[in-house]
Design an enzyme around this catalytic site. Structure first.
Site, PDB file in Angstrom:
ATOM      1  N   HIS A  22       0.851  -1.195   0.000  1.00 36.59           N
ATOM      2  CA  HIS A  22       0.000   0.000   0.000  1.00 36.59           C
ATOM      3  C   HIS A  22       0.884   1.242   0.000  1.00 36.59           C
ATOM      4  O   HIS A  22       1.745   1.399   0.861  1.00 36.59           O
ATOM      5  CB  HIS A  22      -0.945  -0.002   1.206  1.00 36.59           C
ATOM      6  CG  HIS A  22      -2.039  -1.014   1.094  1.00 36.59           C
ATOM      7  ND1 HIS A  22      -2.451  -1.799   2.141  1.00 36.59           N
ATOM      8  CD2 HIS A  22      -2.800  -1.374   0.030  1.00 36.59           C
ATOM      9  CE1 HIS A  22      -3.431  -2.602   1.727  1.00 36.59           C
ATOM     10  NE2 HIS A  22      -3.656  -2.364   0.455  1.00 36.59           N
ATOM     11  N   ARG A  24       0.847   4.461   0.704  1.00 40.94           N
ATOM     12  CA  ARG A  24       1.014   5.497   1.731  1.00 40.94           C
ATOM     13  C   ARG A  24       1.661   4.999   3.016  1.00 40.94           C
ATOM     14  O   ARG A  24       1.948   5.786   3.921  1.00 40.94           O
ATOM     15  CB  ARG A  24      -0.354   6.104   2.058  1.00 40.94           C
ATOM     16  CG  ARG A  24      -1.350   5.105   2.636  1.00 40.94           C
ATOM     17  CD  ARG A  24      -2.758   5.668   2.617  1.00 40.94           C
ATOM     18  NE  ARG A  24      -3.753   4.696   3.069  1.00 40.94           N
ATOM     19  CZ  ARG A  24      -5.063   4.885   2.948  1.00 40.94           C
ATOM     20  NH1 ARG A  24      -5.523   5.996   2.383  1.00 40.94           N
ATOM     21  NH2 ARG A  24      -5.923   3.971   3.378  1.00 40.94           N
ATOM     22  N   GLU A  25       1.898   3.683   3.114  1.00 38.83           N
ATOM     23  CA  GLU A  25       2.413   3.100   4.354  1.00 38.83           C
ATOM     24  C   GLU A  25       3.946   3.180   4.368  1.00 38.83           C
ATOM     25  O   GLU A  25       4.640   2.176   4.304  1.00 38.83           O
ATOM     26  CB  GLU A  25       1.874   1.666   4.488  1.00 38.83           C
ATOM     27  CG  GLU A  25       0.355   1.669   4.580  1.00 38.83           C
ATOM     28  CD  GLU A  25      -0.324   0.297   4.489  1.00 38.83           C
ATOM     29  OE1 GLU A  25       0.385  -0.733   4.468  1.00 38.83           O
ATOM     30  OE2 GLU A  25      -1.574   0.258   4.440  1.00 38.83           O
ATOM     31  N   ARG A  80      -3.251   4.999  -1.920  1.00 42.88           N
ATOM     32  CA  ARG A  80      -3.105   3.631  -1.413  1.00 42.88           C
ATOM     33  C   ARG A  80      -2.876   2.598  -2.526  1.00 42.88           C
ATOM     34  O   ARG A  80      -2.104   1.655  -2.363  1.00 42.88           O
ATOM     35  CB  ARG A  80      -4.391   3.273  -0.656  1.00 42.88           C
ATOM     36  CG  ARG A  80      -4.573   1.802  -0.288  1.00 42.88           C
ATOM     37  CD  ARG A  80      -5.926   1.638   0.394  1.00 42.88           C
ATOM     38  NE  ARG A  80      -6.368   0.263   0.546  1.00 42.88           N
ATOM     39  CZ  ARG A  80      -6.255  -0.441   1.668  1.00 42.88           C
ATOM     40  NH1 ARG A  80      -5.674   0.083   2.728  1.00 42.88           N
ATOM     41  NH2 ARG A  80      -6.730  -1.673   1.749  1.00 42.88           N
ATOM     42  N   ASN A  97      -3.630  -5.464  -2.396  1.00 46.00           N
ATOM     43  CA  ASN A  97      -3.887  -6.452  -1.354  1.00 46.00           C
ATOM     44  C   ASN A  97      -5.351  -6.900  -1.315  1.00 46.00           C
ATOM     45  O   ASN A  97      -5.811  -7.463  -0.331  1.00 46.00           O
ATOM     46  CB  ASN A  97      -3.446  -5.937   0.015  1.00 46.00           C
ATOM     47  CG  ASN A  97      -3.072  -7.077   0.944  1.00 46.00           C
ATOM     48  OD1 ASN A  97      -2.439  -8.044   0.524  1.00 46.00           O
ATOM     49  ND2 ASN A  97      -3.471  -6.989   2.207  1.00 46.00           N
ATOM     50  N   ARG A  98      -6.080  -6.615  -2.403  1.00 46.21           N
ATOM     51  CA  ARG A  98      -7.403  -7.219  -2.627  1.00 46.21           C
ATOM     52  C   ARG A  98      -7.411  -7.924  -3.991  1.00 46.21           C
ATOM     53  O   ARG A  98      -8.444  -8.380  -4.447  1.00 46.21           O
ATOM     54  CB  ARG A  98      -8.507  -6.140  -2.636  1.00 46.21           C
ATOM     55  CG  ARG A  98      -8.644  -5.331  -1.360  1.00 46.21           C
ATOM     56  CD  ARG A  98      -9.172  -6.143  -0.189  1.00 46.21           C
ATOM     57  NE  ARG A  98      -9.397  -5.314   0.992  1.00 46.21           N
ATOM     58  CZ  ARG A  98      -8.424  -4.952   1.856  1.00 46.21           C
ATOM     59  NH1 ARG A  98      -7.181  -5.350   1.645  1.00 46.21           N
ATOM     60  NH2 ARG A  98      -8.696  -4.210   2.909  1.00 46.21           N
ATOM     61  N   HIS A 150       2.908  -3.989   6.587  1.00 46.25           N
ATOM     62  CA  HIS A 150       1.960  -2.889   6.365  1.00 46.25           C
ATOM     63  C   HIS A 150       2.043  -1.918   7.546  1.00 46.25           C
ATOM     64  O   HIS A 150       2.773  -2.143   8.495  1.00 46.25           O
ATOM     65  CB  HIS A 150       0.527  -3.438   6.308  1.00 46.25           C
ATOM     66  CG  HIS A 150       0.205  -4.239   5.086  1.00 46.25           C
ATOM     67  ND1 HIS A 150      -0.659  -3.803   4.114  1.00 46.25           N
ATOM     68  CD2 HIS A 150       0.618  -5.467   4.693  1.00 46.25           C
ATOM     69  CE1 HIS A 150      -0.760  -4.722   3.171  1.00 46.25           C
ATOM     70  NE2 HIS A 150      -0.001  -5.749   3.491  1.00 46.25           N
ATOM     71  N   SER A 151       1.249  -0.855   7.478  1.00 40.37           N
ATOM     72  CA  SER A 151       0.990  -0.030   8.648  1.00 40.37           C
ATOM     73  C   SER A 151      -0.435   0.490   8.468  1.00 40.37           C
ATOM     74  O   SER A 151      -0.956   0.491   7.360  1.00 40.37           O
ATOM     75  CB  SER A 151       1.994   1.120   8.758  1.00 40.37           C
ATOM     76  OG  SER A 151       1.726   2.142   7.830  1.00 40.37           O
ATOM     77  N   TYR A 152      -1.080   0.915   9.522  1.00 38.08           N
ATOM     78  CA  TYR A 152      -0.616   0.966  10.907  1.00 38.08           C
ATOM     79  C   TYR A 152      -1.672   0.239  11.737  1.00 38.08           C
ATOM     80  O   TYR A 152      -2.763  -0.040  11.234  1.00 38.08           O
ATOM     81  CB  TYR A 152      -0.514   2.449  11.380  1.00 38.08           C
ATOM     82  CG  TYR A 152      -1.810   3.219  11.300  1.00 38.08           C
ATOM     83  CD1 TYR A 152      -2.670   3.307  12.408  1.00 38.08           C
ATOM     84  CD2 TYR A 152      -2.227   3.815  10.096  1.00 38.08           C
ATOM     85  CE1 TYR A 152      -3.871   3.982  12.332  1.00 38.08           C
ATOM     86  CE2 TYR A 152      -3.436   4.477  10.019  1.00 38.08           C
ATOM     87  CZ  TYR A 152      -4.247   4.557  11.136  1.00 38.08           C
ATOM     88  OH  TYR A 152      -5.468   5.205  11.039  1.00 38.08           O
ATOM     89  N   TYR A 202     -10.216  -6.702  10.207  1.00 33.45           N
ATOM     90  CA  TYR A 202     -11.506  -6.711   9.502  1.00 33.45           C
ATOM     91  C   TYR A 202     -11.429  -7.745   8.388  1.00 33.45           C
ATOM     92  O   TYR A 202     -10.337  -8.105   7.937  1.00 33.45           O
ATOM     93  CB  TYR A 202     -11.852  -5.328   8.924  1.00 33.45           C
ATOM     94  CG  TYR A 202     -10.709  -4.605   8.244  1.00 33.45           C
ATOM     95  CD1 TYR A 202     -10.081  -5.125   7.109  1.00 33.45           C
ATOM     96  CD2 TYR A 202     -10.233  -3.389   8.746  1.00 33.45           C
ATOM     97  CE1 TYR A 202      -9.026  -4.454   6.489  1.00 33.45           C
ATOM     98  CE2 TYR A 202      -9.172  -2.723   8.141  1.00 33.45           C
ATOM     99  CZ  TYR A 202      -8.580  -3.266   7.015  1.00 33.45           C
ATOM    100  OH  TYR A 202      -7.525  -2.612   6.420  1.00 33.45           O
ATOM    101  N   GLU A 224       1.200  -5.159  10.872  1.00 30.68           N
ATOM    102  CA  GLU A 224       0.722  -3.776  10.796  1.00 30.68           C
ATOM    103  C   GLU A 224       1.574  -3.011  11.809  1.00 30.68           C
ATOM    104  O   GLU A 224       1.398  -3.178  13.016  1.00 30.68           O
ATOM    105  CB  GLU A 224      -0.762  -3.673  11.164  1.00 30.68           C
ATOM    106  CG  GLU A 224      -1.707  -4.355  10.174  1.00 30.68           C
ATOM    107  CD  GLU A 224      -1.948  -3.553   8.908  1.00 30.68           C
ATOM    108  OE1 GLU A 224      -1.442  -2.409   8.808  1.00 30.68           O
ATOM    109  OE2 GLU A 224      -2.650  -4.062   8.020  1.00 30.68           O
TER     110      GLU A 224
END
Length: 263
Positions: A22, A24-25, A80, A97-98, A150-152, A202, A224
């Site tokens: 992603h 922005r991480e 993202r 990541n989907r 990943h974050s966060y 989630y 994360e």
């Protein structure tokens, strides 16, 4: 892609580590660079790292989503997705990541090209995902662990995210995650929560860790990193080093476990 490990005449078991799926991480690619530097500078002096690289190889992909990452530096810090174009839509990119073929586009993913969790036109429609999936498939016989950063949120996740069903090896994965979280916490007291993705953060279909696990990579984990929301994706520079140092302890814990349980 970096390949770290002592040269060997026969193929060695390996760990695959990727960062920056992603865009922005930003703390994520920072960790992969940290890992490579640590591996190269502590080999020979750090017994655990030396043993790891003698017996195993580590494939490191420092920035998975290169175009997206670049875009966060030039245009939109909070971007993202990838930067692919889709005919018939003015919206750009898919969520890599989907986009893996693991319960693709069911729970927690969107079929709307304008959504941040857009699953893509088809599984592996994104060139980045296709290339990583091809690489892991091709090297499936040697890749024993898959770690994606990943974050966060300060979580250590494992399959599944695309279903609420527990993984066949749930207890073992939970035990490793808790041991790794405890190793991480030992340095600065940073608390991580461990558990399967669907219930711990989630539900989300099409993730790389679920896909790798279903392919047969038994030790599949998603980190994360810091923090829990105060700064979120905009983690201050002063936290880069401590985040990398503590995360290294968790990654080394998992690597040592995998190394010990190979034979």
């Amino acid at each position: 892609m970096h390949l770290l490990g002592k040269k060997s005449s026969s193929s060695k078991p390996a760990i695959f580590l990727d960062c920056g799926i992603h865009a922005r991480e930003w703390i994520s690619p920072a960790f992969c660079q940290w890992f490579v530097n640590e591996a190269l500078t502590t080999y020979g002096s750090d017994a655990q790292m030396t043993s790891l690289l003698d017996q195993m190889d580590v494939f490191v992909l420092p920035v998975f989503n290169v175009d997206g990452y670049h875009y966060t530096h030039t245009n939109n810090r909070m971007w993202r997705k990838t930067r692919s174009r889709k005919s018939g839509s003015s919206c750009i990119g898919a969520d890599p990541n989907r986009n893996f073929d693991a319960g693709w586009c069911t729970l927690g993913a969107s079929s709307n090209p304008c959504s941040d969790t857009y699953c893509g036109a088809t599984p592996e429609s994104e060139i980045e995902v296709k290339n990583v999936a091809n690489f892991i498939r091709k090297n499936k016989s040697v890749i024993k662990a898959y770690l994606t950063i990943h974050s966060y949120s300060q979580l250590l996740l494992f399959p599944y995210s695309y279903t609420y069903d527990l993984a066949a090896t749930h207890n073992e994965l939970m035990s490793i995650a808790e041991g790794a979280s405890s190793a991480l916490r030992s340095l600065y007291g940073t608390r991580y929560t461990s558990g399967p993705g669907a219930t711990t953060i989630y539900p989300a279909a099409g993730g790389s860790d679920d896909w790798a696990y279903d392919l047969g990579v038994k030790y599949s984990f998603t980190f994360e990193l810091r923090d829990t929301g105060r700064y979120g994706f905009l983690l201050p520079e002063s936290q880069i080093k401590p985040t990398c140092e503590e995360t290294m302890l968790a990654v080394k814990y998992i690597a040592a476990y995998v190394q010990k349980n190979l034979y």
